[in-house]
Design an enzyme around this catalytic site. Structure first.
Site, short mmCIF file in Angstrom:
data_model
loop_
_atom_site.label_atom_id
_atom_site.label_comp_id
_atom_site.label_asym_id
_atom_site.label_seq_id
_atom_site.Cartn_x
_atom_site.Cartn_y
_atom_site.Cartn_z
N LYS A 1 3.54 4.91 4.83
CA LYS A 1 4.09 5.25 4.18
C LYS A 1 3.93 5.54 2.22
O LYS A 1 4.48 6.32 1.73
CB LYS A 1 5.56 5.48 4.62
CG LYS A 1 5.99 5.37 5.76
CD LYS A 1 8.00 5.13 6.18
CE LYS A 1 7.42 3.84 6.74
NZ LYS A 1 6.92 3.62 7.86
N GLU B 1 8.70 -2.99 10.99
CA GLU B 1 6.98 -3.60 10.35
C GLU B 1 7.62 -4.93 10.23
O GLU B 1 8.44 -6.08 10.62
CB GLU B 1 8.04 -3.08 8.84
CG GLU B 1 8.71 -1.83 8.87
CD GLU B 1 7.46 -0.39 8.47
OE1 GLU B 1 6.05 -1.10 7.68
OE2 GLU B 1 7.37 0.54 9.50
N THR C 1 -2.72 0.18 8.25
CA THR C 1 -2.00 -1.52 7.20
C THR C 1 -0.60 -1.13 7.15
O THR C 1 -0.75 0.12 6.65
CB THR C 1 -3.23 -1.77 5.91
OG1 THR C 1 -2.24 -0.69 4.87
CG2 THR C 1 -4.64 -1.15 6.36
N ASP D 1 12.48 1.50 4.68
CA ASP D 1 11.16 1.89 5.54
C ASP D 1 12.62 3.59 6.00
O ASP D 1 11.78 4.65 5.62
CB ASP D 1 11.12 1.10 7.13
CG ASP D 1 10.75 1.61 7.70
OD1 ASP D 1 9.22 2.16 7.17
OD2 ASP D 1 10.41 2.51 8.98
N GLY E 1 7.01 -5.49 18.04
CA GLY E 1 6.03 -4.32 17.63
C GLY E 1 6.97 -3.23 16.83
O GLY E 1 6.50 -2.17 16.47
N GLY F 1 6.70 2.28 17.55
CA GLY F 1 5.58 1.96 18.98
C GLY F 1 4.16 1.85 18.71
O GLY F 1 3.56 2.67 17.81
N LYS G 1 10.71 7.02 4.82
CA LYS G 1 11.12 8.64 5.32
C LYS G 1 11.22 9.77 5.19
O LYS G 1 11.03 10.74 5.23
CB LYS G 1 11.10 7.88 7.11
CG LYS G 1 10.12 6.71 7.54
CD LYS G 1 10.71 6.53 8.48
CE LYS G 1 10.07 5.69 9.34
NZ LYS G 1 10.03 4.50 10.02
N1 LIG Z 1 4.50 -0.92 14.51
C1 LIG Z 1 4.81 0.20 14.29
O1 LIG Z 1 5.46 1.30 15.97
C2 LIG Z 1 4.64 1.77 13.65
C3 LIG Z 1 5.14 2.51 13.61
C4 LIG Z 1 4.96 3.91 12.88
C5 LIG Z 1 4.63 3.53 11.29
N2 LIG Z 1 3.71 2.06 11.37
C6 LIG Z 1 2.86 2.12 10.13
O2 LIG Z 1 1.93 1.53 10.38
C7 LIG Z 1 1.24 0.35 9.92
C8 LIG Z 1 0.22 -0.95 10.64
O3 LIG Z 1 1.95 -1.65 11.56
P1 LIG Z 1 0.96 -2.60 12.15
O4 LIG Z 1 2.61 -2.75 12.48
O5 LIG Z 1 -0.15 -2.23 12.80
O6 LIG Z 1 1.03 -3.94 11.43
P2 LIG Z 1 0.58 -4.71 11.90
O7 LIG Z 1 0.62 -5.49 13.48
O8 LIG Z 1 0.74 -7.14 10.53
O9 LIG Z 1 -1.31 -4.57 11.32
C9 LIG Z 1 -1.79 -4.51 9.87
C10 LIG Z 1 -3.25 -4.53 9.63
O10 LIG Z 1 -3.60 -4.74 8.35
C11 LIG Z 1 -4.11 -5.07 7.55
N3 LIG Z 1 -4.70 -5.60 6.75
C12 LIG Z 1 -3.55 -5.62 5.49
N4 LIG Z 1 -4.20 -5.61 4.25
C13 LIG Z 1 -5.16 -4.85 4.56
C14 LIG Z 1 -6.64 -4.24 3.85
N5 LIG Z 1 -6.57 -4.66 2.14
N6 LIG Z 1 -7.68 -3.61 3.61
C15 LIG Z 1 -7.90 -3.66 5.49
N7 LIG Z 1 -7.14 -4.22 6.33
C16 LIG Z 1 -5.54 -4.61 5.86
C17 LIG Z 1 -4.02 -6.57 7.84
O11 LIG Z 1 -5.02 -6.99 8.14
P3 LIG Z 1 -4.92 -9.30 8.67
O12 LIG Z 1 -5.11 -8.87 10.50
O13 LIG Z 1 -6.31 -9.83 8.27
O14 LIG Z 1 -3.15 -9.33 8.08
C18 LIG Z 1 -3.71 -6.50 10.01
O15 LIG Z 1 -4.31 -5.97 10.78
C19 LIG Z 1 2.29 0.15 9.05
O16 LIG Z 1 1.89 0.86 7.36
C20 LIG Z 1 3.42 0.90 9.29
O17 LIG Z 1 4.48 1.12 8.56
C21 LIG Z 1 4.07 1.23 12.20
#
Ligand SMILES: NC(=O)c1ccc[n+]([C@@H]2O[C@H](COP(=O)([O-])OP(=O)(O)OC[C@H]3O[C@@H](n4cnc5c(N)ncnc54)[C@H](OP(=O)(O)O)[C@@H]3O)[C@@H](O)[C@H]2O)c1
Length: 377
Positions: free
Chosen positions: A137, A225, A113, A236, A222, A359, A240
């Site tokens: 993070k 953020e 999340t 962000d 994707g 990604g 890091k």
């Molecule tokens: N995308 C990337 O390339 C990438 C790379 C490295 C790190 N990250 C990190 O990975 C994390 C997730 O990114 P993402 O791109 O996957 O975001 P995302 O697509 O917005 O997904 C976030 C998920 O978290 C859920 N969520 C929010 N609050 C919650 C809670 N209290 N309890 C349980 N679930 C909860 C959301 O639920 P809903 O579906 O109900 O909204 C959603 O399913 C972030 O911290 C981001 O910084 C992402």
């Protein structure tokens, strides 16, 4: 000297050890929080492991998004977890997580999340002996006191904290810094392109087509953020850099990083729903900056730098830089992160680590690498 800084200097922050052997026979129980871009890829990777043997010994017993949860002591099939959630009436609630994980064997929370509420629970779970593996993070890359709370909790709980996916989306950055320190090296400087999304943007932006269009493409792929201002503001990258610095034994507070944001004040002030329509505010200033760099034969890159000063203090900066084409940080393609590390043994020529730094697929792989490291000791 502040006690936190002293603690950082004294020991490389390898994850606290725990006796993996005592859990060897029991299945590791996993709770996945977040089923969005990254969480969905974790489920897909777990499902793909069904016949490979990698998932042997792992049991997904809890899955949740921000609205609903689903728990099953006998295990949840990762390939149908999202459908299960869609039909669930069990409300999401973080108190249910330790309950769902109850049992023998390793208990592991995977945080996929971007939720501060979830990050605020990391220390509590670690203290209970529950391992935490995170892409988020917020627990390690914000206030130094929160970083310290995680350190103290994992020491007291004998638990481990998997943070490979927080910087470089699983690239061996944190691991390399920790191993250099464990080998007796002091880190002198770290400089890098740490944002996969900003790397992608500046690898593709051509100064002709609007920058805002590239931001939308990066978000839709994707790479950014969920709110692209977190990338564009440098926030962000600040997180890091703080995580890397702390792994290097440098106890920086957030305010000690000088951040040069790309987001104009008017865009920063908007509520999230209005951001997309206002993205063209970025176009004119970026066109100007690009044209200037182009005239000088330079490339634009969004760079984070941490440097030991002559007085043993540290300088930490994040912002857009104009680099000559042969500069070590000017290369790379796509969402590549590129990080240079100078230490006692890498004084003249830095250690360079490069690879895709954003990604869903690589981030999910980084999370599950940490899970397997915990399970296999
Ligand atoms: N995308 C990337 O390339 C990438 C790379 C490295 C790190 N990250 C990190 O990975 C994390 C997730 O990114 P993402 O791109 O996957 O975001 P995302 O697509 O917005 O997904 C976030 C998920 O978290 C859920 N969520 C929010 N609050 C919650 C809670 N209290 N309890 C349980 N679930 C909860 C959301 O639920 P809903 O579906 O109900 O909204 C959603 O399913 C972030 O911290 C981001 O910084 C992402």
């Amino acid at each position: 000297m502040n006690a936190v800084v002293e603690a950082l200097r004294r020991r490389p922050d390898h994850e606290a050890g725990t006796s993996a052997g005592s859990h060897a026979a029991a299945r590791a129980r996993l709770a996945l929080l977040g089923t969005g871009t990254v969480g969905g890829a974790v489920l897909a990777r777990l499902a793909g492991w069904r016949h490979s043997g990698f998932a042997d010994g792992l049991s997904l017993v809890h899955v949740a998004n921000s609205r609903y949860a689903s728990s099953a002591a006998a295990g949840i099939d990762p390939s149908s977890a999202r459908d299960l959630l869609a039909g669930s009436i069990q409300p999401a609630g973080l108190d249910a997580v330790p309950v769902a994980l109850r049992g023998t064997g390793h208990r592991i929370v995977i945080d996929a999340t971007a939720s501060a509420e979830v990050a605020a629970r990391h220390a509590e779970w670690l203290e209970q002996g529950i391992h935490v593996v995170t892409a988020c993070k917020l627990a390690r890359g914000t206030a130094l006191a929160d970083w310290q709370a995680v350190e103290d909790a994992r020491t007291r709980g004998g638990s481990r904290y998997g943070d490979s996916a927080t910087v470089g989306a699983g690239l061996p950055l944190l691991r390399s810094i920790r191993e250099l320190r464990a080998g007796g090296d002091r880190i002198h400087a770290i400089a890098g392109v740490l944002s996969g999304s900003l790397a992608w943007l500046f690898n593709h932006y051509d100064g002709l087509r609007p920058f805002s269009g590239f931001v939308r493409r990066a978000r839709d792929a994707g790479y950014t953020e969920p709110d692209p201002r977190e990338d564009l503001s440098g926030e962000d990258v600040r997180r890091k850099l703080l995580i890397l610095a702390r792994a290097a034994g440098v106890g920086l507070e957030q305010e000690m990083v000088d951040v040069d944001s790309l987001v104009p004040d008017a865009l920063a002030a908007l509520v999230r729903e209005d951001v997309d329509a206002a993205l063209p505010q970025l176009d004119a200033p970026m066109r100007e900056r690009y044209a200037q760099a182009y005239r000088n034969g330079e490339k634009l890159r969004f760079v984070a730098r941490l440097e030991r000063m002559d007085d043993d203090g540290w300088s930490a900066k994040v912002g857009l830089a104009e680099l000559p084409p042969g500069h070590p940080l000017a290369g790379g393609a796509g969402t590549d992160n590129r990080v240079a590390i100078w230490s006692d043994r890498y004084r003249e020529q830095p250690l360079l680590i490069q690879g895709p730094g954003a990604g869903a697929g690589v981030t999910a792989a980084g999370l599950l690498d940490d899970v397997l490291r915990i399970v296999h000791g």
